[in-house]
Design a protein around this motif. Sequence first.
Motif, mmCIF file in Angstrom:
data_model
loop_
_atom_site.group_PDB
_atom_site.id
_atom_site.type_symbol
_atom_site.label_atom_id
_atom_site.label_comp_id
_atom_site.label_asym_id
_atom_site.label_seq_id
_atom_site.Cartn_x
_atom_site.Cartn_y
_atom_site.Cartn_z
ATOM 1 N N ARG A 77 0.943 -1.008 -0.443
ATOM 2 C CA ARG A 77 0.233 0.106 -0.074
ATOM 3 C C ARG A 77 0.328 1.173 -0.216
ATOM 4 N N GLU A 146 -5.750 -9.429 -1.850
ATOM 5 C CA GLU A 146 -5.916 -7.538 -1.912
ATOM 6 C C GLU A 146 -6.247 -6.548 -3.457
ATOM 7 N N GLU A 150 -9.298 -4.173 -5.506
ATOM 8 C CA GLU A 150 -8.870 -2.697 -5.749
ATOM 9 C C GLU A 150 -8.971 -2.458 -6.629
#
Length: 268
Positions: A77, A146, A150
């Motif tokens: 991130r 993840e 996204e």
Amino acid sequence: MTVWWIGGPPGAGKTTVARLLARRHGLRWYGADTRTWAHRDQAIAAGHRAAIRWEALSPAERWAAPTPELLAMSLHRERGPMIEADLRALPTDCSIIAEGTPITPSVAPPTHALWLLPTPAVQRARLAARDLPEGVHRLYAALTEEIAAEVAAGGVKTLLVDGGRDAAATLALVEEAFADTLPGAPAARTRAERQALLRAGNRSVVDQCLAFFARPWAPGDPRHSVQSFACECGAPHCVAELELSVAAAARGTERTAAPLLAPGHRSR
């Protein structure tokens, strides 16, 4: 300067496709993996606790960590802005194809970005061939989840990698996805310009490997680690690769060294 972005989880084939695209169209290849250790050093200098902890742990301790901690220590991130800064620092003489797992929709304009999403079966097969520790597989599974979240939230263009196409066929679909923006973009035109881009790409792989081996906990050494490097003949349709030790490639990519050439290829 125009940038095209290719994101996706580990095992998607991002690097293979991006390097082929760069070589065919005379673009500068930027691989986020080649900046892993530079980004980690930036995070450490900024006092990022997860980055500092990663370096403090032994490999065995690191990969035994809980999955949420592994994800935090991966800096997934945090690396997007670092990638943006890297790209701003590159020469502006030609366009760039940037690829990597840390690329997120927050940094990549949707008109110039594509995410390669492998099916679970394809990803498992590709990662199994890498002989990775169990902790790495857990991290990669977390990254895959993840990135899927996204992509779903960002509404970006995706390409399913189902194992039914080879690299050339996948490349054709990527070119189709970028067909509205790729033609006419600033690119290397002469053989010398293409050779310079190939040399820069090869050197980035060398620098990444040397930075890894400089870590006090890193096993192995540059003399015995073999990597793939692009043939630097500069011919527009050349896709040849050379298998060289990092130490040999380091010598071969020095500024005054002759081009790295696959057997039978010429630099002029």
